[in-house]
Write a protein that holds these residues in place. Structure first.
Motif, mmCIF file in Angstrom:
data_model
loop_
_atom_site.group_PDB
_atom_site.id
_atom_site.type_symbol
_atom_site.label_atom_id
_atom_site.label_comp_id
_atom_site.label_asym_id
_atom_site.label_seq_id
_atom_site.Cartn_x
_atom_site.Cartn_y
_atom_site.Cartn_z
ATOM 1 N N ALA A 2 6.569 44.397 -14.817
ATOM 2 C CA ALA A 2 6.191 43.652 -16.025
ATOM 3 C C ALA A 2 4.998 44.307 -16.702
ATOM 4 N N SER A 3 4.865 44.047 -17.999
ATOM 5 C CA SER A 3 3.732 44.584 -18.756
ATOM 6 C C SER A 3 2.440 43.922 -18.303
ATOM 7 N N LYS A 4 1.314 44.560 -18.621
ATOM 8 C CA LYS A 4 0.017 43.998 -18.255
ATOM 9 C C LYS A 4 -0.201 42.644 -18.913
ATOM 10 N N GLU A 5 0.278 42.499 -20.136
ATOM 11 C CA GLU A 5 0.117 41.236 -20.846
ATOM 12 C C GLU A 5 0.815 40.101 -20.098
ATOM 13 N N THR A 6 1.994 40.391 -19.538
ATOM 14 C CA THR A 6 2.715 39.386 -18.759
ATOM 15 C C THR A 6 2.040 39.145 -17.414
ATOM 16 N N LEU A 7 1.566 40.219 -16.768
ATOM 17 C CA LEU A 7 0.904 40.072 -15.476
ATOM 18 C C LEU A 7 -0.365 39.243 -15.582
ATOM 19 N N ILE A 9 -0.787 36.737 -17.236
ATOM 20 C CA ILE A 9 -0.386 35.331 -17.301
ATOM 21 C C ILE A 9 0.315 34.877 -16.027
ATOM 22 N N ARG A 10 1.193 35.727 -15.491
ATOM 23 C CA ARG A 10 2.071 35.276 -14.409
ATOM 24 C C ARG A 10 1.573 35.580 -12.996
ATOM 25 N N LYS A 66 -5.681 40.145 -10.365
ATOM 26 C CA LYS A 66 -5.301 40.272 -11.775
ATOM 27 C C LYS A 66 -6.024 41.430 -12.450
ATOM 28 N N GLU A 251 -5.343 34.761 -18.962
ATOM 29 C CA GLU A 251 -4.011 34.506 -19.534
ATOM 30 C C GLU A 251 -4.015 34.648 -21.053
ATOM 31 N N THR A 252 -5.160 34.452 -21.686
ATOM 32 C CA THR A 252 -5.238 34.564 -23.148
ATOM 33 C C THR A 252 -6.010 35.803 -23.594
#
Length: 397
Positions: A2-7, A9-10, A66, A251-252
């Motif tokens: 997954a992309s860093k942006e998704t990681l 958050i998830r 993270k 996450e944001t």
């Protein structure tokens, strides 16, 4: 993967038997063992697990994981503040007789650590112009163990060519440590550019709302281990509650940093050429002397710009009195726009000559551009600067 942006958050700690969606707070100072043998094995590092929250905690571990994913670090350590991360990096890694080469353009407390504290233990530092690679090369000695820089720097927004500096560091077998606080992993990834260690004041953009203190260091596992030993036994630990807040805030982070950067660039372009200002500095302004480098190693220009106000401190003070939206504070990284006068606050312990070397004049103000409506911010700064210019013009009549 997954992309860093998704990681951001998830990625989270393992769910408990309660099947929670949001990670719970682990507000406990210690953890239990099934029996004495389990306790012995954990203290002997034969099995992994939580022992005491000064050493590790599920909330803290999640935050570290993270940031490692976002920065590309193998291991990491979380601290009670960004300065604790910087101090522990040097104190845990260096020995009497070691030498550091550091950029002159550092946060004031970092300079104090290198100038006033580390020499007590026989560690010396040579300060260089961060943008001049030949100075790093010339300052390197046989006992040089660390290069240390901020890019962009606080508050002058000076950039260091991290890829080129990492090549010099590797040639001399020197560790390159980079403070990436202003850029965040959204905008810049020093490890991908060759750095060995990356630290942040998580108090700033990783939190993003001015609520908690925190610091983080990530990088090569072999370099992290001696620093972990130092931190474990001296106790600059991040609290579980602050770690939980910071992990949720990540996450944001991508959304916030894009918006911060867009606002900052628009404000910088609008204020450039204002009659009350000598100059506006921002990495993604074409007038910035390192604009091309900024475009190469940064995805956006970041949230920070600086203004050179004509008339020195008196004019700066008038500006702070006329602003209606921006807060006056020594902090940065908030959703709210913050104005800081470094010469009288964050860098006040430096001599005037030391401040001048890194471009901190009495008229320099640092603007940490927030997430307010950009038209409101523009109107606020323009009306305040117009009043400053009008009073200066009246004084000359």
């Amino acid at each position: 993967m997954a992309s860093k942006e998704t990681l951001a958050i998830r990625a989270q700690a393992e769910r408990s038997h309660n099947r929670e969606h949001s990670v719970p707070l682990y507000l406990t100072s210690s953890f239990t063992f099934d029996d004495a043998e389990m306790g012995r094995a954990m203290f002997a590092d034969e099995i992994a697990g939580n022992v005491y929250s000064r050493y590790s905690n599920p909330n803290v571990d999640e935050f570290i994981r993270k940031v490692c994913l976002l920065e590309g670090g193998e291991e990491g350590i979380a601290f009670a503040s960004g300065m604790a991360a910087i101090f522990a990096t040097f104190a845990g890694s260096l020995q009497a007789g070691d030498h550091v080469v550091a950029s002159k353009a550092l946060f004031g407390s970092a300079i104090q650590i290198l100038n006033k504290i580390m020499p007590k233990w026989g560690v010396t530092t040579t300060f260089v112009e961060g943008h001049d690679l030949s100075q790093w090369e010339a300052a390197t000695q046989e006992n040089t163990k660390f290069y240390f820089c901020e890019s962009p720097s606080n508050p002058g927004l000076e950039l260091t060519d991290l890829r080129a500096l990492s090549a010099i560091a590797k040639r001399h077998q020197v560790v390159l440590a980079v403070d990436n606080c202003f850029a965040t992993p959204v905008i810049q990834n020093p490890i991908e550019l060759g750095a060995d260690l990356v630290m942040h004041s998580a108090t700033k953009y990783m939190d993003g709302q001015g609520r908690v203190l925190g610091g983080i260091l990530v990088g090569r596992k072999d370099l992290i281990e001696p620093i972990r030993f130092f931190a474990r036994h001296t106790g600059p630990a991040l609290s579980p509650f602050n770690a939980w807040v910071l992990s949720k805030s990540l996450e944001t982070l991508f959304v916030r940093m894009r918006a911060h950067s867009e606002n900052a660039l628009t404000l910088a372009r609008t204020l450039e050429g204002n009659a009350a200002l000598q100059a506006v500095h921002y990495p993604f302004l074409e007038s910035h002397p390192q604009y091309e480098l900024a475009k190469q190693q940064m995805k956006y220009g970041g949230a920070i710009l600086t203004l050179e106000v004509k008339g020195g401190f008196k004019a700066v003070n008038a500006l702070t009195q006329h602003l209606e939206i921006a807060s006056i504070s020594p902090n940065l990284g908030d959703t709210r726009t913050i104005l800081t006068h470094p010469a009288s606050t964050t860098h006040s312990k430096l001599s005037k000559e030391e401040r001048a070397e890194v471009g901190i004049t009495d008229g320099l103000v640092r603007v940490a551009v927030g997430l307010e409506n950009i038209d409101d911010l523009i109107e606020d700064f323009q009306q305040a600067l117009a009043k400053v210019a009008a009073s200066q013009e009246a004084a000359t009549v």
